[in-house]
Design a protein around this motif. Structure first.
Motif, PDB file in Angstrom:
ATOM      1  N   TYR A 165       1.572  10.834  14.039  1.00 21.93           N
ATOM      2  CA  TYR A 165       0.315  10.388  14.670  1.00 21.93           C
ATOM      3  C   TYR A 165      -0.735  10.507  13.417  1.00 21.93           C
ATOM      4  CZ  TYR A 165      -4.092  10.053  17.622  1.00 21.93           C
ATOM      5  OH  TYR A 165      -5.211   9.830  17.904  1.00 21.93           O
ATOM      6  N   ASN A 166      -0.483  11.452  12.657  1.00 19.66           N
ATOM      7  CA  ASN A 166      -1.686  11.525  11.680  1.00 19.66           C
ATOM      8  C   ASN A 166      -0.977  11.100  10.203  1.00 19.66           C
ATOM      9  OD1 ASN A 166      -3.851  13.065  12.776  1.00 19.66           O
ATOM     10  ND2 ASN A 166      -2.153  14.259  13.552  1.00 19.66           N
ATOM     11  N   THR A 167      -0.117  10.241  10.003  1.00 21.27           N
ATOM     12  CA  THR A 167       0.271   9.471   8.802  1.00 21.27           C
ATOM     13  C   THR A 167      -0.962   8.902   8.200  1.00 21.27           C
ATOM     14  OG1 THR A 167       2.717   9.447   9.615  1.00 21.27           O
ATOM     15  CG2 THR A 167       1.865   8.002   7.683  1.00 21.27           C
ATOM     16  N   MET A 168      -1.158   9.085   7.047  1.00 27.12           N
ATOM     17  CA  MET A 168      -2.201   8.345   6.348  1.00 27.12           C
ATOM     18  C   MET A 168      -1.740   7.239   5.536  1.00 27.12           C
ATOM     19  SD  MET A 168      -4.594  10.544   7.349  1.00 27.12           S
ATOM     20  CE  MET A 168      -5.868  10.088   6.423  1.00 27.12           C
ATOM     21  N   VAL A 169      -2.708   6.230   4.997  1.00 27.13           N
ATOM     22  CA  VAL A 169      -2.317   5.320   4.046  1.00 27.13           C
ATOM     23  C   VAL A 169      -3.307   5.099   3.139  1.00 27.13           C
ATOM     24  CG1 VAL A 169      -0.564   3.948   5.560  1.00 27.13           C
ATOM     25  CG2 VAL A 169      -3.155   3.639   5.872  1.00 27.13           C
ATOM     26  N   LEU A 170      -2.970   4.715   1.939  1.00 24.64           N
ATOM     27  CA  LEU A 170      -3.917   4.551   0.759  1.00 24.64           C
ATOM     28  C   LEU A 170      -4.131   3.039   0.788  1.00 24.64           C
ATOM     29  CD1 LEU A 170      -2.708   6.853  -1.855  1.00 24.64           C
ATOM     30  CD2 LEU A 170      -4.931   7.011  -0.704  1.00 24.64           C
ATOM     31  N   ILE A 171      -5.250   2.367   1.082  1.00 26.00           N
ATOM     32  CA  ILE A 171      -5.509   1.209   1.062  1.00 26.00           C
ATOM     33  C   ILE A 171      -6.668   0.712   0.181  1.00 26.00           C
ATOM     34  CG2 ILE A 171      -6.476  -0.839   2.576  1.00 26.00           C
ATOM     35  CD1 ILE A 171      -4.827  -0.138   4.404  1.00 26.00           C
ATOM     36  N   PRO A 172      -6.248  -0.325  -0.935  1.00 25.67           N
ATOM     37  CA  PRO A 172      -7.283  -0.674  -1.862  1.00 25.67           C
ATOM     38  C   PRO A 172      -8.363  -1.231  -1.302  1.00 25.67           C
ATOM     39  CG  PRO A 172      -5.063  -1.270  -2.626  1.00 25.67           C
ATOM     40  CD  PRO A 172      -4.980  -0.702  -1.310  1.00 25.67           C
ATOM     41  N   VAL A 173      -9.800  -1.009  -1.493  1.00 25.85           N
ATOM     42  CA  VAL A 173     -10.836  -1.840  -0.893  1.00 25.85           C
ATOM     43  C   VAL A 173     -11.868  -2.101  -1.953  1.00 25.85           C
ATOM     44  CG1 VAL A 173     -10.478  -0.478   1.286  1.00 25.85           C
ATOM     45  CG2 VAL A 173     -11.723   0.470  -0.514  1.00 25.85           C
ATOM     46  N   LYS A 174     -12.770  -2.905  -1.432  1.00 23.12           N
ATOM     47  CA  LYS A 174     -13.996  -3.078  -2.378  1.00 23.12           C
ATOM     48  C   LYS A 174     -15.262  -2.632  -1.487  1.00 23.12           C
ATOM     49  CE  LYS A 174     -12.681  -6.027  -5.686  1.00 23.12           C
ATOM     50  NZ  LYS A 174     -13.002  -5.860  -6.897  1.00 23.12           N
ATOM     51  N   CYS A 213       0.639  -1.196   0.115  1.00 27.19           N
ATOM     52  CA  CYS A 213      -0.020  -0.131   0.108  1.00 27.19           C
ATOM     53  C   CYS A 213       1.005   1.086  -0.027  1.00 27.19           C
ATOM     54  CB  CYS A 213      -0.949  -0.018   1.048  1.00 27.19           C
ATOM     55  SG  CYS A 213      -0.299   0.065   2.769  1.00 27.19           S
ATOM     56  N   THR A 214       0.250   2.508   0.061  1.00 27.73           N
ATOM     57  CA  THR A 214       1.097   3.496  -0.257  1.00 27.73           C
ATOM     58  C   THR A 214       0.760   4.350   1.225  1.00 27.73           C
ATOM     59  OG1 THR A 214       1.201   3.875  -2.433  1.00 27.73           O
ATOM     60  CG2 THR A 214       1.332   5.889  -1.345  1.00 27.73           C
ATOM     61  N   GLU A 215       1.879   4.749   1.923  1.00 27.06           N
ATOM     62  CA  GLU A 215       1.915   5.723   3.098  1.00 27.06           C
ATOM     63  C   GLU A 215       2.028   7.307   2.679  1.00 27.06           C
ATOM     64  OE1 GLU A 215       4.163   4.958   6.937  1.00 27.06           O
ATOM     65  OE2 GLU A 215       5.241   6.653   5.928  1.00 27.06           O
ATOM     66  N   VAL A 216       1.033   8.019   3.005  1.00 22.95           N
ATOM     67  CA  VAL A 216       1.243   9.471   2.777  1.00 22.95           C
ATOM     68  C   VAL A 216       1.415  10.214   4.017  1.00 22.95           C
ATOM     69  CG1 VAL A 216      -0.340  11.348   1.987  1.00 22.95           C
ATOM     70  CG2 VAL A 216      -0.666   9.017   1.253  1.00 22.95           C
ATOM     71  N   LYS A 217       2.540  11.062   3.986  1.00 23.08           N
ATOM     72  CA  LYS A 217       2.935  12.101   5.082  1.00 23.08           C
ATOM     73  C   LYS A 217       2.451  13.532   4.826  1.00 23.08           C
ATOM     74  CE  LYS A 217       5.898   9.742   7.829  1.00 23.08           C
ATOM     75  NZ  LYS A 217       5.763   9.968   9.496  1.00 23.08           N
ATOM     76  N   LEU A 218       1.606  13.868   5.586  1.00 19.01           N
ATOM     77  CA  LEU A 218       0.903  14.998   5.420  1.00 19.01           C
ATOM     78  C   LEU A 218       1.950  16.294   6.018  1.00 19.01           C
ATOM     79  CD1 LEU A 218      -2.551  14.463   6.147  1.00 19.01           C
ATOM     80  CD2 LEU A 218      -1.645  14.440   3.972  1.00 19.01           C
ATOM     81  N   PRO A 219       2.123  17.335   5.410  1.00 17.49           N
ATOM     82  CA  PRO A 219       2.906  18.583   6.069  1.00 17.49           C
ATOM     83  C   PRO A 219       2.205  19.167   6.985  1.00 17.49           C
ATOM     84  CG  PRO A 219       2.025  19.369   3.900  1.00 17.49           C
ATOM     85  CD  PRO A 219       1.675  17.805   4.056  1.00 17.49           C
ATOM     86  N   LEU A 220       1.713  18.540   8.084  1.00 18.75           N
ATOM     87  CA  LEU A 220       1.025  19.212   9.030  1.00 18.75           C
ATOM     88  C   LEU A 220       1.410  20.399   9.629  1.00 18.75           C
ATOM     89  CD1 LEU A 220      -0.697  15.861  10.585  1.00 18.75           C
ATOM     90  CD2 LEU A 220      -1.679  17.732   9.027  1.00 18.75           C
ATOM     91  N   GLN A 221       2.793  20.226  10.141  1.00 15.65           N
ATOM     92  CA  GLN A 221       3.373  21.540  11.015  1.00 15.65           C
ATOM     93  C   GLN A 221       3.271  22.748   9.847  1.00 15.65           C
ATOM     94  OE1 GLN A 221       3.831  21.325  14.336  1.00 15.65           O
ATOM     95  NE2 GLN A 221       3.863  23.449  14.115  1.00 15.65           N
ATOM     96  N   GLU A 222       3.997  22.491   8.693  1.00 13.43           N
ATOM     97  CA  GLU A 222       3.958  23.505   7.741  1.00 13.43           C
ATOM     98  C   GLU A 222       2.588  24.054   7.635  1.00 13.43           C
ATOM     99  OE1 GLU A 222       5.417  24.446   3.070  1.00 13.43           O
ATOM    100  OE2 GLU A 222       5.744  22.246   4.112  1.00 13.43           O
ATOM    101  N   MET A 223       1.512  23.386   7.236  1.00 14.62           N
ATOM    102  CA  MET A 223       0.323  23.978   7.069  1.00 14.62           C
ATOM    103  C   MET A 223      -0.280  24.607   8.269  1.00 14.62           C
ATOM    104  SD  MET A 223      -1.429  20.723   5.001  1.00 14.62           S
ATOM    105  CE  MET A 223      -2.988  21.659   4.699  1.00 14.62           C
ATOM    106  N   TYR A 224       0.025  24.109   9.310  1.00 16.37           N
ATOM    107  CA  TYR A 224      -0.592  24.775  10.627  1.00 16.37           C
ATOM    108  C   TYR A 224       0.123  25.936  11.056  1.00 16.37           C
ATOM    109  CZ  TYR A 224      -1.847  25.359  15.525  1.00 16.37           C
ATOM    110  OH  TYR A 224      -2.541  25.881  16.791  1.00 16.37           O
TER     111      TYR A 224
END
Length: 490
Positions: A436-445, A323-334
């Motif tokens: 803590y807020n790292t996201m992932v993309l999971i293929p689903v049905k 799957c693919t992990e997604v790191k959001l630039p949270l501190q920069e955005m905040y």
């Protein structure tokens, strides 16, 4: 520049009016003259994550009514095998025909609507009887993870109930007959496994002598109540089957229906009123949602680990592969927008045309995952175990678009706004807000109701793959933000 600004204002107004559940992170003034709408772009970083890393080698949660069987080796992703355990349901109050003579024969039928791989590849299937009943009370969720050890449930050294060679394309049927059957009920002609060929077979350490039909007949003669309901049948007659391949490779069956079919003879009255006519009927017992079923999956760890190390793109591979992990630039955005109102945060993930040159030239092309769940990495386990649905607030569903060749997510502002609120009011987690807020993309049905609404999600267990633009050293994922800033905050 002025035109771009006006476009941002118009888009912000449209998004705000449409999204009445947007969570504000600053004061929002209704008078348009008091609002400044702006657009800003941030960059997220992605990497490939193996499911072993994501789930700590538990596999994936697979509480579904479908089963999978086969083995296939891919030049990119390595060897993948799958098999399953299933119980057979006996309906409440079941009765055999009156004046039964005997159970003549018994088969296990695996019905499949689709498959992956070579339809002519020679395969060999083995059926073993489980050594004890599995009581699925719903408390032991570990039963439904795809990494279970089958030897916990059957005697690998015992004699199997059945072994049989097969291919997806059964040559006993003509193409016209197969097409007719497929168009009539959606399934190919089933894989029919004869359960009466073995003279000796095992239930655990106990060896049985005689055919399976004779065994069933003896259990019925012993006590008819053995067949009165599912609990009695599973505990007293048939604990269940472990169905797995022992030879060949090249295909994966996507099994929708499983039937234990008994051919029974019984006596009926003739025209003279005497029981002198012997007739035959077929009695099917099905594997249903009321009884236990679980699929086991096994992927080539070395091949997946090697792909996960690539830095200039990311991968998706099902089932239970990558799957693919997604790191959001949270501190920069905040730091930039922490006191503003986020009206829209959108991002998209673009797919390469092919995974590799190997996949482009392969005669057996994997499908493309059609739906991706964007979810916090630390919430994956509970989400699937508790059978949650996406809510477009903290979990999001993106559908593949062949037009744009990408997966898009357009309401991520709801999640970011909630995170900003947490960052202002709560104690920072030990691992930090970004982790803590790292996201992932999971293929689903997806499971839908009669109106087409999505009412449930489950892991995609079919053979699919995709290569995405991104990676730790590749192109960053653009996060397009539309936000409003009240004038008094300037």
């Amino acid at each position: 520049m002025k035109l771009k600004f006006l476009a941002a204002v118009g888009l912000a107004a449209t998004l705000y009016s449409c999204d009445d559940t947007t969570t504000g992170v600053g004061e929002f003034v209704a008078d348009a003259d008091e609002i400044t709408a702006s657009a800003q772009t941030f960059e997220a970083t992605t990497r490939t994550l193996t499911y072993d890393e994501l789930t700590q080698k538990e596999g994936v949660f697979s509480r579904t009514s479908s089963a999978y069987l086969g083995k296939f080796t891919d030049l990119d992703f390595g060897t993948y095998t799958t098999d399953f355990i299933t119980q057979i349901n006996c309906t409440e109050g079941f009765e055999f025909p009156e004046n039964i003579e005997k159970i003549e024969s018994t088969t296990l039928e695996l019905s499949y609507a689709s498959f992956f791989g070579d339809s002519l590849a020679p395969m060999k299937v083995r059926v073993d009887v489980l050594k004890e009943a599995i009581d699925d009370t719903g408390e032991n969720l570990g039963l439904y993870y795809t990494s279970y050890n089958p030897e916990d449930f059957y005697n690998a050294n015992g004699a199997p109930l059945a072994e049989q060679e097969y291919a997806v394309r059964d040559n006993s049927w003509t193409d016209a007959e197969i097409d007719s059957i497929k168009s009539a009920n959606g399934y190919y002609p089933p894989l029919v496994i004869d359960l009466d060929k073995k003279a000796t077979w095992n239930i655990g350490d106990e060896q049985k002598t005689g055919t399976f039909s004779e065994y069933l007949q003896a259990k019925y003669n012993e006590d008819k109540n053995n067949f009165k309901d599912a609990y009695s049948f599973i505990h007293n007659v048939l604990h269940g089957f472990y169905v797995h391949n022992t030879g060949g490779e090249g295909s994966i069956l996507y099994i929708g229906d499983i039937w234990l079919r008994m051919r029974v003879s019984y006596w009926v009255d003739s025209s003279e009123g005497k029981l002198d006519s012997l007739v035959y009927t077929s009695i099917p017992f099905a594997a249903t949602n009321e009884v236990f079923m679980s699929t086991r999956l096994n992927n080539s760890e070395d091949a997946l680990d090697k792909l996960a190390e690539e830095k200039t793109h990311t991968y998706l591979k099902t089932p239970a592969g990558l799957c693919t992990e997604v790191k959001l630039p949270l501190q920069e955005m905040y730091d930039a927008l922490g006191t503003d109102t986020l009206n829209s945060v959108s991002m998209s993930f673009t797919k390469y045309k092919n995974v590799s040159n190997n996949s482009a030239s392969s005669p057996y092309k994997m499908g493309t995952p059609q739906n991706l769940l964007l979810i916090r990495k630390n919430e994956v386990k509970d989400f699937f175990e508790q059978r949650k649905n996406y809510n477009s607030k903290t979990t999001f569903l993106g559908t593949y678009s062949s037009t744009t060749n990408s997966y898009s997510f357009s309401q991520v502002n709801r999640l970011i706004s909630q995170i900003f609120s947490d960052m202002r009011t709560k104690e920072e987690p030990a691992e930090g807000w970004d982790e803590y807020n790292t996201m992932v993309l999971i293929p689903v049905k997806t499971e839908t109701d009669s109106q087409g609404n999505t009412i449930g999600l489950s892991h995609d267990l079919e053979v699919n793959s995709a290569k995405l633009i991104g990676g730790e050293e590749g192109e960053k994922i653009k996060m397009e933000v539309i936000y409003t800033k009240p004038k008094f905050n300037k």
